[in-house]
Design a protein around this motif. Structure first.
Motif, short mmCIF file in Angstrom:
data_model
loop_
_atom_site.label_atom_id
_atom_site.label_comp_id
_atom_site.label_asym_id
_atom_site.label_seq_id
_atom_site.Cartn_x
_atom_site.Cartn_y
_atom_site.Cartn_z
N GLU A 165 -8.03 6.99 -2.43
CA GLU A 165 -7.44 6.66 -1.13
C GLU A 165 -5.92 6.65 -1.21
O GLU A 165 -5.23 7.18 -0.33
CB GLU A 165 -7.95 5.29 -0.66
CG GLU A 165 -9.46 5.15 -0.62
CD GLU A 165 -10.09 6.13 0.34
OE1 GLU A 165 -9.52 6.35 1.43
OE2 GLU A 165 -11.17 6.67 0.00
N GLN A 173 -4.58 10.19 -1.60
CA GLN A 173 -4.57 10.91 -0.32
C GLN A 173 -3.49 10.39 0.61
O GLN A 173 -2.84 11.17 1.32
CB GLN A 173 -5.95 10.77 0.34
CG GLN A 173 -6.08 11.52 1.66
CD GLN A 173 -7.47 11.40 2.25
OE1 GLN A 173 -8.38 10.86 1.62
NE2 GLN A 173 -7.64 11.89 3.47
N GLU A 174 -3.27 9.09 0.60
CA GLU A 174 -2.30 8.48 1.51
C GLU A 174 -0.86 8.80 1.12
O GLU A 174 -0.02 9.11 1.96
CB GLU A 174 -2.51 6.97 1.53
CG GLU A 174 -1.57 6.19 2.44
CD GLU A 174 -2.05 6.18 3.89
OE1 GLU A 174 -1.27 5.78 4.76
OE2 GLU A 174 -3.21 6.56 4.14
N GLY A 218 -11.27 0.61 5.76
CA GLY A 218 -10.06 1.21 5.21
C GLY A 218 -9.58 0.49 3.96
O GLY A 218 -9.95 -0.65 3.69
N TRP A 219 -8.73 1.19 3.18
CA TRP A 219 -8.34 0.66 1.88
C TRP A 219 -7.44 -0.56 1.97
O TRP A 219 -7.50 -1.45 1.11
CB TRP A 219 -7.68 1.75 1.03
CG TRP A 219 -6.38 2.30 1.56
CD1 TRP A 219 -6.22 3.38 2.38
CD2 TRP A 219 -5.07 1.82 1.28
NE1 TRP A 219 -4.89 3.60 2.65
CE2 TRP A 219 -4.15 2.66 1.98
CE3 TRP A 219 -4.56 0.77 0.52
CZ2 TRP A 219 -2.77 2.48 1.93
CZ3 TRP A 219 -3.18 0.58 0.47
CH2 TRP A 219 -2.31 1.43 1.17
N ARG A 220 -6.60 -0.64 3.01
CA ARG A 220 -5.72 -1.81 3.12
C ARG A 220 -6.53 -3.09 3.33
O ARG A 220 -6.29 -4.11 2.66
CB ARG A 220 -4.72 -1.61 4.25
CG ARG A 220 -3.70 -0.50 4.00
CD ARG A 220 -2.64 -0.46 5.09
NE ARG A 220 -1.75 0.69 4.92
CZ ARG A 220 -0.66 0.69 4.14
NH1 ARG A 220 -0.33 -0.39 3.47
NH2 ARG A 220 0.10 1.77 4.07
#
Length: 430
Positions: free
Chosen positions: A53, A56-57, A181-183
């Motif tokens: 993630e 990609q971000e 989502g990752w956050r």
């Protein structure tokens, strides 16, 4: 060993809770939960979920992301002994509670990453500093004090916390990332040490001598500490250097294959589904190694147990070094590596208590944690470089076999256990 002058025998210590009692097992459960929520397992077992993630971000390389584990290992080499000293000086419970809170908050801060890799590394440095009080030394310091007859089993069960985290947190992190989502996943997982670890530790975790020692200290008007060696005394003893040599080799050989395991099996021409099936038993075998190893340590001489049990990962490494192996042989090799990895920290915790006593247990354990962090940190890199140079892991795995055999056999030179009786009271001359 006779009780030295100025030492209180257990019968002279008022209201001292019994060892191996029901209250002792409650502390084991609390230690297991505290360890499961700490710096050792949570970042290690979730970084693989977050890395794709973040890549990609922000466009970070996978190698850069894995570098965060290296950062943690390097920092812990310095903070481990300091955390151990704090446990000896101020007690395990306050250190654990403060560290769990600060570790959780710094882990949550990773969800605020803005694309600067150096800020990201800085967050890992801070997390490794404030989270050092959640490492194994804190929990083993206290568990050792509650047990005599079942000490090895208690250490093994408490140590399963890391294996339980490894088994549960990966799918939980995957679900959080996929759904929210990752956050958000960073925030939720970072909250676990605060929401789960802190209440359990605050309620159930306590040191056996905390209350009685305080009353004895007030009576004698001087600090009361348990019998055993100081770090300075330990450094002058051959036992310390035998263990340093042995655990440097053992940590190298047991840690190195773990992050390389999938690639090792890939060089054996197994398919991805086969690799997934073969490696599925690793985490459970780590848990089994902790419990079974602890049970054996209670019944047999620890260095002898080390030689016998370390033969298993040595055989596993040998099997994986062969040009061709079957899926069954590969699965047995992976399970044997997991059993050895599970036994490693049980063995260390038990040997320190037996050969150095509990006077400076946290400080001495923290010093050995530095040895393990160094050996374990080198292992995966060396294995990776051998693969880059040769396209296989044969030479590296053969080296691992030698390290396990030499490390295990060298512990036989430790000799008989010393006897640490009573609680020694000495004036603080620091």
């Amino acid at each position: 060993m006779a009780t030295p002058a100025g030492t209180l025998a257990p019968s002279e210590t008022p209201d001292l809770p019994a060892r191996d009692s029901r209250a002792a097992w409650v502390v084991v459960v609390a230690s297991m939960v505290g360890l499961a929520m700490g710096l050792s397992p949570l970042p290690f077992y979730t970084i693989g979920m977050f890395a794709p993630e973040l890549q990609q971000e922000f466009g970070w390389s996978f190698a850069s992301l894995m570098g965060s584990i290296t950062v943690q290992s390097v920092v812990v080499m310095g903070t481990g002994p300091i955390a151990g000293f704090a446990v000896d000086r101020y007690g395990a419970k306050p250190v654990a509670l403060i560290s769990l809170v600060l570790f959780g908050l710094t882990f949550m801060s990773l969800g605020l990453s803005n694309g600067n890799i150096w800020v990201y590394y800085g967050q890992w440095v801070l997390m490794s500093v404030v989270g050092a009080g959640t490492l194994t030394a804190t929990w083993m310091h206290t568990v050792n004090g509650w047990f005599e007859k079942h000490r090895g089993l208690a250490i093994g069960i408490a140590s399963t916390g890391t294996g339980i985290t490894g088994f549960l947190v990966k799918p939980f992190a995957a679900w959080l990332i996929g759904t929210y989502g990752w956050r958000t996943a960073f925030f939720v997982i970072g909250a676990l040490p605060i929401l789960i670890g802190v209440p359990v530790v605050a309620t159930l975790f306590r040191e056996r001598l905390a209350g009685p020692v305080a009353r004895v200290a007030a009576t004698l008007a001087q600090p009361v500490v348990e019998a055993g060696m100081t770090l300075r005394e330990a450094l002058r003893h051959r036992h310390f250097w035998i263990m340093t040599f042995a655990f440097l080799l053992i940590a190298f050989a047991l840690t190195a294959p773990t992050p390389n395991l999938e690639n090792i099996l890939r060089t054996q021409r197994f398919t991805l589904p086969q690799i997934g099936a073969i490696t599925a038993g690793f985490g459970l075998s780590v848990i089994a190694g902790r419990v079974a190893g602890g049970w054996l340590l209670d019944r047999f001489w620890a260095p002898g147990c080390a030689v016998a049990i370390l033969l298993l990962p040595a055989i596993g490494s040998f099997l994986l070094s062969r040009p061709e192996i079957s899926a069954t042989q590969a699965a047995l090799a992976v399970i044997s590596l997991g059993l050895g990895a599970g036994f490693e920290f049980d063995l260390l915790a038990y040997l320190i208590a037996r050969y150095f006593g509990r006077r400076a247990y946290g400080t001495i354990y923290g010093s050995f944690y530095t040895v393990i962090a160094f050996g374990g940190g080198m292992g995966p890199v060396v294995y990776g470089r051998v693969f880059d140079a040769t396209g296989r892991y044969d030479m590296a795995l053969a080296t691992g076999v030698g390290c396990l055999l030499i490390g295990g056999v060298s512990l036989l030179a430790m000799g008989r256990y010393p006897s640490w009786d009573g609680v020694s009271a000495e004036r603080d001359t620091a």
